[in-house]
Design a protein around this motif. Structure first.
Motif, PDB file in Angstrom:
ATOM      1  N   GLY A 174      31.749  10.273  81.321  1.00  0.00           N
ATOM      2  CA  GLY A 174      32.517  10.064  82.603  1.00  0.00           C
ATOM      3  C   GLY A 174      34.419   9.704  82.062  1.00  0.00           C
ATOM      4  O   GLY A 174      35.481  10.387  83.123  1.00  0.00           O
ATOM      5  N   VAL A 175      34.719   8.831  81.095  1.00  0.00           N
ATOM      6  CA  VAL A 175      36.142   9.007  80.674  1.00  0.00           C
ATOM      7  C   VAL A 175      36.359   9.665  80.415  1.00  0.00           C
ATOM      8  O   VAL A 175      37.558  10.111  79.974  1.00  0.00           O
ATOM      9  N   ASN A 176      36.224  10.985  79.597  1.00  0.00           N
ATOM     10  CA  ASN A 176      36.989  12.153  78.959  1.00  0.00           C
ATOM     11  C   ASN A 176      37.878  12.925  79.174  1.00  0.00           C
ATOM     12  O   ASN A 176      39.019  13.383  79.200  1.00  0.00           O
ATOM     13  N   PRO A 177      37.078  13.013  80.656  1.00  0.00           N
ATOM     14  CA  PRO A 177      37.413  14.518  81.572  1.00  0.00           C
ATOM     15  C   PRO A 177      39.191  14.045  82.795  1.00  0.00           C
ATOM     16  O   PRO A 177      40.375  14.067  82.551  1.00  0.00           O
ATOM     17  N   MET A 188      33.614  18.503  86.226  1.00  0.00           N
ATOM     18  CA  MET A 188      31.516  19.417  86.755  1.00  0.00           C
ATOM     19  C   MET A 188      30.985  19.894  85.848  1.00  0.00           C
ATOM     20  O   MET A 188      29.987  20.527  85.186  1.00  0.00           O
ATOM     21  N   LEU A 189      31.727  20.938  85.306  1.00  0.00           N
ATOM     22  CA  LEU A 189      31.340  21.602  84.740  1.00  0.00           C
ATOM     23  C   LEU A 189      30.989  21.435  82.918  1.00  0.00           C
ATOM     24  O   LEU A 189      29.632  21.225  82.186  1.00  0.00           O
ATOM     25  N   PHE A 190      31.817  20.210  82.294  1.00  0.00           N
ATOM     26  CA  PHE A 190      31.547  19.736  81.781  1.00  0.00           C
ATOM     27  C   PHE A 190      30.318  18.840  81.067  1.00  0.00           C
ATOM     28  O   PHE A 190      29.543  19.538  80.452  1.00  0.00           O
ATOM     29  N   LEU A 193      27.159  21.034  81.368  1.00  0.00           N
ATOM     30  CA  LEU A 193      26.871  21.794  79.814  1.00  0.00           C
ATOM     31  C   LEU A 193      26.643  20.345  78.795  1.00  0.00           C
ATOM     32  O   LEU A 193      25.822  20.781  78.554  1.00  0.00           O
ATOM     33  N   ASN A 194      27.071  19.273  79.211  1.00  0.00           N
ATOM     34  CA  ASN A 194      26.803  18.375  78.195  1.00  0.00           C
ATOM     35  C   ASN A 194      25.173  17.527  79.018  1.00  0.00           C
ATOM     36  O   ASN A 194      24.863  17.495  77.523  1.00  0.00           O
ATOM     37  N   ILE A 195      24.730  17.522  79.585  1.00  0.00           N
ATOM     38  CA  ILE A 195      23.393  16.979  79.997  1.00  0.00           C
ATOM     39  C   ILE A 195      22.113  18.758  79.726  1.00  0.00           C
ATOM     40  O   ILE A 195      21.380  18.286  78.977  1.00  0.00           O
ATOM     41  N   TRP A 196      22.636  20.146  79.839  1.00  0.00           N
ATOM     42  CA  TRP A 196      21.767  20.708  78.986  1.00  0.00           C
ATOM     43  C   TRP A 196      21.760  20.654  77.522  1.00  0.00           C
ATOM     44  O   TRP A 196      20.631  21.038  76.725  1.00  0.00           O
ATOM     45  N   LEU A 197      22.763  20.695  76.710  1.00  0.00           N
ATOM     46  CA  LEU A 197      23.149  20.387  75.387  1.00  0.00           C
ATOM     47  C   LEU A 197      22.068  19.247  74.852  1.00  0.00           C
ATOM     48  O   LEU A 197      21.200  19.293  73.715  1.00  0.00           O
TER      49      LEU A 197
END
Length: 256
Positions: A174-177, A188-190, A193-197
């Protein structure tokens, strides 16, 4: 230009649901929905693999079996964490920092750059967190041991973790963006992608199209990399990429 127009169309569509986006329920429901959607194909494979030998050829630990009981336990644990821990925090965040949305979508190159930057930063943060929670016995026993209940991973083990681990990783994501000043669409796209990986990492399958097969030069570890961590405990601490494990001498492969 075409990519930019597509991004703007996507962003316009999302902005059409701005009332829902501003809801305190949205972050948790978005995260949970994306997570369960990504888990579903692997759940189907797990249910079919005892009957179909060709599916088992893609399993990393081919003798392992995933039961309904194991799946229900992991799913219940994940739902509990979302309702009891994540939802109250998202409500507090909703009061503290109301969502704001600009009308313009980000540029394509900026979006890709920011998503990769967020992913690399998360990979570093989690590597340090993970290494400490294995090297310090008290941290492992108190906070991280629950995630290692299953030495053979399957998709629904992705979020089988204690409150501290769930909140820590949620905080990093949450903090990185925010730190990098990302556009809300990029954010949102991050997350997606993070959840998928992360789900793919825990899936227990090495498929022909898996991410680690698409990224060259062994830069990305993927499911075999993380599966070995759950099996051996003392290697492969980075969630995605391999460079930090190479630097710290903790990179191992199934052939080692």
């Amino acid at each position: 230009l075409l990519n930019t127009m597509l991004l703007q169309s996507l962003w316009d569509f999302i902005l059409g649901h701005h009332a829902w986006l501003r809801s305190p329920f949205f972050p948790v429901l978005f995260s949970l929905s994306v997570y369960l959607t990504f888990c579903l194909p692997f759940v189907v494979l797990d249910l079919l693999s005892p009957r179909l030998a060709w599916i088992r050829t893609f399993k990393i630990q081919q003798k392992s079996h995933v039961s309904w009981t194991m799946m229900r336990s992991c799913l219940a644990h994940s739902l509990y964490n979302h309702v009891v821990f994540l939802f109250p925090l998202t409500v507090l965040h909703w009061f503290w920092r109301p969502a704001t949305f600009m009308p313009e979508a980000p540029g394509t190159l900026r979006l890709i750059w920011d998503v990769v930057a967020c992913l690399l930063l998360f990979d570093f943060q989690y590597f340090i967190w993970h290494l400490l929670h294995h090297k310090v016995p008290w941290l492992y026993r108190t906070f991280h041991k629950v995630h290692h209940k299953h030495t053979s991973t399957f998709a629904l083990t992705t979020e089988y973790s204690g409150a501290w681990e769930t909140l820590s990783l949620g905080f990093f994501a949450g903090v990185n963006p925010l730190l990098l000043g990302c556009h809300p669409l990029t954010e949102m796209l991050f997350y997606v992608l993070n959840i998928w990986l992360s789900v793919e990492d825990h899936s227990g399958y090495d498929l022909p199209w898996s991410t680690h097969r698409l990224v060259p030069f062994g830069l990305y570890g993927g499911a075999p990399h993380h599966d070995l961590h759950h099996l051996k405990f003392k290697s492969n601490y980075a969630p995605y990429f391999t460079h930090w494990d190479r630097v710290f001498g903790t990179l191992h492969k199934h052939s080692d």
